[in-house]
Structure formats: structure tokens, C-alpha cells
Write a protein that holds these residues in place. Structure first.
Motif, mmCIF file in Angstrom:
data_model
loop_
_atom_site.group_PDB
_atom_site.id
_atom_site.type_symbol
_atom_site.label_atom_id
_atom_site.label_comp_id
_atom_site.label_asym_id
_atom_site.label_seq_id
_atom_site.Cartn_x
_atom_site.Cartn_y
_atom_site.Cartn_z
ATOM 1 N N ASP A 141 12.928 7.095 4.099
ATOM 2 C CA ASP A 141 13.945 7.692 3.231
ATOM 3 C C ASP A 141 14.830 6.612 2.618
ATOM 4 N N MET A 156 3.352 2.258 1.698
ATOM 5 C CA MET A 156 3.765 2.912 2.937
ATOM 6 C C MET A 156 5.289 3.048 3.005
ATOM 7 N N ASN A 213 -2.041 2.156 17.217
ATOM 8 C CA ASN A 213 -1.682 3.570 17.087
ATOM 9 C C ASN A 213 -2.917 4.435 16.851
ATOM 10 N N LEU A 256 1.591 7.890 10.208
ATOM 11 C CA LEU A 256 1.404 6.729 9.343
ATOM 12 C C LEU A 256 -0.040 6.238 9.410
ATOM 13 N N ALA A 257 -0.616 6.233 10.618
ATOM 14 C CA ALA A 257 -2.007 5.804 10.753
ATOM 15 C C ALA A 257 -2.910 6.686 9.902
ATOM 16 N N ARG A 301 -4.072 3.676 -1.056
ATOM 17 C CA ARG A 301 -4.356 3.336 0.341
ATOM 18 C C ARG A 301 -5.850 3.295 0.630
ATOM 19 N N PHE A 313 -1.464 -1.697 12.050
ATOM 20 C CA PHE A 313 -0.039 -1.724 12.367
ATOM 21 C C PHE A 313 0.262 -2.674 13.522
ATOM 22 N N TYR A 341 -2.037 8.479 7.186
ATOM 23 C CA TYR A 341 -1.822 8.182 5.768
ATOM 24 C C TYR A 341 -2.524 6.893 5.365
ATOM 25 N N ALA A 342 -2.536 5.921 6.274
ATOM 26 C CA ALA A 342 -3.090 4.606 5.939
ATOM 27 C C ALA A 342 -4.594 4.656 5.693
ATOM 28 N N VAL A 343 -5.286 5.685 6.180
ATOM 29 C CA VAL A 343 -6.706 5.795 5.854
ATOM 30 C C VAL A 343 -6.915 6.791 4.715
ATOM 31 N N GLY A 344 -5.895 6.996 3.923
ATOM 32 C CA GLY A 344 -6.071 7.771 2.698
ATOM 33 C C GLY A 344 -6.054 9.270 2.902
ATOM 34 N N ALA A 345 -5.185 9.766 3.790
ATOM 35 C CA ALA A 345 -5.075 11.202 3.980
ATOM 36 C C ALA A 345 -3.968 11.752 3.089
ATOM 37 N N MET A 404 -4.655 -0.672 6.320
ATOM 38 C CA MET A 404 -3.535 -1.250 7.064
ATOM 39 C C MET A 404 -3.756 -1.179 8.563
ATOM 40 N N PHE A 406 7.236 6.521 2.767
ATOM 41 C CA PHE A 406 7.556 7.444 3.852
ATOM 42 C C PHE A 406 8.910 7.172 4.480
ATOM 43 N N VAL A 423 -2.209 8.044 -2.477
ATOM 44 C CA VAL A 423 -3.332 8.238 -1.558
ATOM 45 C C VAL A 423 -4.498 7.344 -1.980
ATOM 46 N N ASN A 431 0.838 -1.210 0.000
ATOM 47 C CA ASN A 431 0.000 0.000 0.000
ATOM 48 C C ASN A 431 0.873 1.260 0.000
ATOM 49 N N SER A 485 4.061 7.203 14.262
ATOM 50 C CA SER A 485 3.021 6.175 14.112
ATOM 51 C C SER A 485 1.658 6.822 13.856
ATOM 52 N N ILE A 486 1.465 8.016 14.417
ATOM 53 C CA ILE A 486 0.188 8.720 14.199
ATOM 54 C C ILE A 486 0.098 9.216 12.764
#
Ligand code: ATP
Ligand code: MG
Lengths: 253, 297
Positions: free
Chosen positions: A62, A57, A99, B184-185, A88, A95, B187-191, A93, A60, A85, A55, B181-182
Motif C-alpha cells: 500500500d 511486486m 515460501n 506473493l509466491a 511476472r 524470495f 503472484y510471482a508465478v503469474g497468477a 522471482m 501489492f 500478471v 516485476n 508470503s504465500i
């Protein structure tokens, strides 16, 4: 070995490098529709890296470079014109560590659908997702409480609900139970069986029992290479590779 | 290799010589720390007591409402207080958005390139440049080149230059403290990146950012050198009405009084110091309040 008709995702010759170090090497793997695919292997073998490539990820991190293709219904996720975007939105996802956003329980689930303008009543959507994640009964009276006040297991189910509320096609889970007690783990495994009716699931796990219990297919990786991939039954009872057998029977290392 | 417990089943109560020595060193160190802390605090206490004794008798409504005067009993800090408040408010208006946006860019948007590193290191170095240098820069650029004269605006822009590095650094720290982690969370819902920054990074970082901003502004309030450099006046019998007006500021007024021969003016200077301290403490209290509110949620 597996019929390749209804593959949702297909990794072709995927190699992923951190700087010069290849963490995933030439992996070919198909993910099948409405099935649970488990990825197992020793720590550091590249499971999370491979999962994140599904997806985008890894974008992000580097200095990551990736070769090969990841096809999603015949489109390469890494093609020029593909918007990560949007990727996703199809691939949700969960984790390894829970989180949740430091916001209310409701906002945690509602935020994704809201910013993406998903149709329908948001309250219903949140309720449905929380019910699917088997959390509704515990939180329905305190949706406005901070998600940080939930227990670890509840937080992880909240994160699952957050992913479900987006109604993605595929759900990628990176060791979703590693921070959970046996009871919460069992609940999440039950949940996986239910989700399978509607979702395609890829789950990374260190727990052999879990992989054999919940998954339809199992992929075994070692130092970046996909050693064996097949029916879970076959991988666990009649592995074709010696190394797979050593690992699943606990003789590894 | 065989591993065995190092105490080998001895009962407690047999402290070795080395352990006893370590306890002595520990107590000595603690005593030293307490001693120096007491020294610092008592010097500060003495200073404040001295200033209070000199200045408090002069501190009344008349002192706050009068302009400076040749006669000590008629002199007040009105123009200086207003000037300081004007400069600080304008400085906040200029430096806050610039500093915060720069920090967001450096933390969340800038590529991890060598150029970014060079910029970050230089910002850190700028925070250590003496304030008089900013005064010279302000004089050359704002006062002369842009022709802003000795206005409040020229002073505020100079002060902004002075505190921008501090604001950028503390904002960067607050933004970096938001767990990835926040992000990434989200981004993972399409932000998109902007949605992540607006809804998750900024709200979590704002208490830290504001605390840093207020501390930076507190520093600006006490600065005299750059204002003198750009030509802020020492005798002003009016309050600024707009950003282009001339002005003076509290530290300049205090310095002016303190450098006169008459004892009464020295006491006036002490009263001015109390006013300056009051402004400073108010701003610091604000910072504490914001931080407290931020951590409560
Ligand atoms: N951000 C990163 N930067 C550099 N190297 C990384 C990074 N993340 C992972 N690696 C390296 O890539 C390899 C694979 O890591 P990955 O996290 O995919 O392993 P994993 O199979 O998920 O391990 P675990 O089971 O412990 O989670 C490891 O050698 C790791 O050190
Ligand atoms: Mg991992």
C-alpha cells in the motif's frame, strides 16, 4: 563502461516512495542478458524495493508510488496497457525466505505452468525444473509429499524450481541464500552458474564473497542511491567511489 | 558504558528476598486462577446435574416424536426440534456464502481506504448489538415489508443478520492468517488475484472459516428473543414442510414449558434443554472435527 546493446531491463530515473519516504532515489541501471547482476548495499538501502519494481511486486504494497521508467525491451513495465500478471511471466522471482505453497512438491512446481496453460507435458516440465534446481535426486521418489516437510535449503531450491518451471527470461532473487547453510549456499551458487547459460539473473545479497564469486556486474547502493555500478571485478578491486571501497572491504559503518 | 554480569559470580542457592517474594505472588495468583476455574466449573456441573436429573426420565423416543400437548405425558419437542433444524439450515445457507464472500472482499480486494476501515469497525460493532434489535429489524423488514409473515424464511433471514457480523469477523481472521508470503509466491508465478484466492487463500482458510461459522450457528440456535419478536409461534402441532411455513423453535418451546405452573412441565423443559444441548454439542463436535482435519494436512 558497459556496452548497452543487450540490456534486457533498464531502470531510468527510478524513484520509489513509501508514503513520503523515498526508498529508491533516481536510480539508473541496466540489466544485461544472460549475465548475473548483483545488488549489494547496507540493510535498508532499498535493494529489495528496487528488485520488486522489476516485476511489479511493489503493486501489492500500500501507498507505494514510483517515478521513472523500467524498460523491458523498450516497453515501460508501468505503462497503462501493461498487464502486471504478464510482466511476472517474463520476470520470475525467488524470495528471501523459502515460501513454498503448503501443497505437494509436485504441485508447487506444476501450479504456475498449469494455471498459465504453458505447453508441453507437465510431468516433464516439473522434472526438468527440479533437475535444474539440483533437487530432483532428493525428491523424485516423494513428489506427492508436502513441500513443508523439506529442509530449508531444499525448500529454497524448490522455490527456485518453481520459478524455473515458468521459463521466465529474467530471474530476480532476493537474498536467496540468507536462510541457508554453507553447503546449500554452495549448491545454489553452482546452480546460478548453470542458469546463466539461459537466464538473466539479478541477485540481491549481503554476502560480499557471494557477489564477487557469482556475479558479472555489481551495483552498490546506499540509502536509496545507486553509488556505483560496473564489472564485478572492477567494483571489488578498483572501486571508483570511496564509499564503495569502504563497504566492500568491510570498513563500512 | 561497562557491561558486567549482574550476579557477579555468586553461587546458586542465595535467593534474594525480592525473588522469594515474587515466587509467593506467583503461587498466590495461580491459586486464585484455580479457585475461580473450579467455581465456574462446579456451577456448570451443578446446572447440568440438575437439568439431567429433571429431564432425563422424560427423554425417550416419544418425547422426540410427539408434538406439544396440554398433557405432560403426551408432550414432545418434535415441532420445535424440526423448526430449529429448519431455521439453522436455512440460516447457514444464507449467511455462510454472504459472510465468507464479504470477508474475502474486505481482506483481499477492498482498498485500504478510510471507507473500508469504517465498514470494518461497524461490522465489529454490529456483532455486539443485542439480538432483540435484530428481531425488531426482522419484524419490520422481512415479516412486514417483504410480507414473509412468521415463516421459517423470515426467522432464518433474521438469524442471518444476527450472525453475519460474527461470520465475517471470524472468516476475516482465518483469511488474514494465511501468510502473505504465500500470496506473493503465487503472484510471482503469474497468477491472477482470483487464482490466488481460489487455490491458496481459501483452501488454507477454510478450516478456520468453518469453525467460525459453526460457532456462529450455535449462537443462533440458542437465540429466542429475535424469533419471539418476529412472531414465531409457541404452540405448533406440525413440522414445517417448506421455508414459508410457520414454525417454533427449541428455546421458545423450553421457555413456554418453563413458564407453566405445573412441575411436570418444568421437567419437560429440562428434557428440552438436554435436546438443545445435544444439538449444540453435535455442532461443536463438527467444528472440532473440521479444525482437526484441516490442521492434519
Ligand atoms: N512495506 C514498506 N512500507 C514502508 N516502508 C518500507 C517498506 N518496505 C521497505 N520500506 C523502507 O524502505 C527502505 C528500503 O527497504 P528495502 O527493504 O528495500 O531495503 P533492503 O536494502 O532490501 O534492506 P535489507 O538488506 O535489510 O533487506 C527502508 O528504509 C525500509 O524501512
Ligand atoms: Mg531486502
Amino acid at each position: 563502461m558497459i556496452n548497452s546493446e543487450n540490456a534486457v531491463l533498464e531502470a531510468r530515473d527510478v524513484t520509489i516512495r513509501y508514503g513520503g519516504h523515498a526508498a529508491v532515489k533516481n536510480v539508473n541501471l541496466s540489466i544485461y542478458e544472460k549475465k548475473i547482476t548483483a545488488i549489494i548495499g547496507p540493510s535498508g538501502c532499498g535493494k529489495s524495493t528496487l528488485l520488486r519494481s522489476l516485476n511489479r511486486m511493489n503493486d501489492f504494497i500500500d501507498h507505494v508510488t514510483q517515478d521513472g521508467e523500467i524498460l523491458y525491451r523498450d516497453t515501460n513495465l508501468y505503462d497503462e496497457g501493461v498487464d502486471p500478471v504478464e510482466v511476472r511471466l517474463h520476470m520470475g522471482m525467488v524470495f528471501q525466505r523459502p515460501n513454498p505453497f503448503p501443497k505437494s512438491i509436485f504441485r508447487n512446481v506444476a501450479w504456475g505452468p498449469t494455471i498459465n496453460g504453458l505447453p508441453g507435458d507437465i510431468n516433464l516440465r516439473v522434472e526438468r525444473a527440479l533437475k535444474q534446481a539440483a533437487l530432483w535426486e532428493e525428491v523424485k521418489d516423494r513428489l506427492d509429499d508436502s513441500a513443508l516437510n523439506l529442509s530449508g535449503g531444499q525448500q529454497q531450491r524448490l522455490c527456485i524450481a518453481r520459478a524455473l518451471a515458468m521459463e521466465p527470461e529474467v530471474i530476480l532473487m532476493d537474498e536467496p541464500c540468507s536462510a541457508l547453510d554453507p553447503v546449500s549456499t554452495a549448491r545454489i551458487e553452482d546452480l546460478l552458474f548453470e542458469l546463466k547459460q539461459n537466464y538473466t539473473i539479478v541477485i540481491v545479497t549481503h554476502n560480499m564473497q557471494q557477489a564477487s564469486r557469482v556475479s558479472d556486474y555489481t551495483a552498490f547502493m546506499e540509502s536509496g542511491t545507486l553509488i556505483e555500478y560496473g564489472d564485478t571485478d572492477q567494483v571489488f578491486t578498483r572501486p571508483k567511489q570511496k564509499r564503495t571501497e569502504d563497504y566492500v572491504t568491510g570498513r563500512f559503518g | 558504558m561497562k557491561i558486567s554480569p549482574s550476579t557477579n559470580g555468586d553461587s546458586l542457592g542465595h535467593r534474594s528476598a525480592s525473588l522469594r517474594r515474587r515466587h509467593v505472588v506467583a503461587s498466590l495468583f495461580k491459586a486464585l486462577c484455580i479457585g475461580f476455574t473450579l467455581f465456574a466449573v462446579s456451577v456448570l456441573g451443578l446446572l447440568i446435574a440438575q437439568v439431567g436429573a429433571d429431564g432425563l426420565p422424560w427423554l425417550d423416543a416419544q418425547f422426540l416424536n410427539n408434538f406439544p400437548s396440554r398433557f405432560p405425558e403426551k408432550a414432545g419437542v418434535k415441532s420445535a426440534l424440526y423448526g430449529t433444524l429448519w431455521v439453522v439450515s436455512l440460516t447457514a445457507l444464507i449467511a455462510l456464502p454472504m459472510g465468507v464472500l464479504a470477508a474475502i472482499y474486505l481482506e483481499d480486494y477492498a482498498p485500504a481506504s478510510r471507507l473500508t476501515r469504517v465498514i470494518e469497525i461497524n461490522i465489529a460493532n454490529l456483532a455486539g448489538v443485542p439480538s432483540i434489535v435484530y428481531g425488531i429489524l426482522g419484524l419490520a423488514i422481512f415479516v412486514r415489508f417483504f410480507g414473509l409473515e412468521r415463516s421459517v424464511l423470515a426467522g432464518a433471514m433474521t438469524m442471518s443478520l444476527l450472525i453475519l457480523p460474527v461470520i465475517i469477523i471470524s472468516s476475516k481472521e482465518a483469511i488474514r492468517a494465511v501468510p502473505s508470503s504465500i500470496r506473493l509466491a503465487a503472484y510471482a508465478v503469474g497468477a491472477t488475484q482470483w487464482q490466488v484466492v481460489r487455490s491458496h487463500v481459501l483452501p488454507a482458510a477454510i478450516p478456520g472459516i468453518l469453525t467460525g461459522v459453526i460457532l456462529a450457528l450455535s449462537r443462533a440456535i440458542g437465540e429466542t428473543a429475535p424469533l419471539i419478536m418476529i412472531g414465531a409461534l409457541t404452540y405448533v402441532a406440525f413440522t414445517p414442510e417448506g421455508p414459508m411455513d410457520e414454525f417454533t423453535a427449541l428455546p421458545i418451546q423450553i421457555f413456554n414449558w418453563a413458564s407453566r405452573p405445573q412441575a411436570e412441565f418444568h421437567e419437560l423443559a429440562a428434557a428440552g434443554i438436554i435436546v438443545l444441548l445435544a444439538v449444540l454439542l453435535t455442532m461443536n463436535a463438527l467444528a472440532v472435527l473440521i479444525r482437526y482435519k484441516g490442521t492434519q494436512k
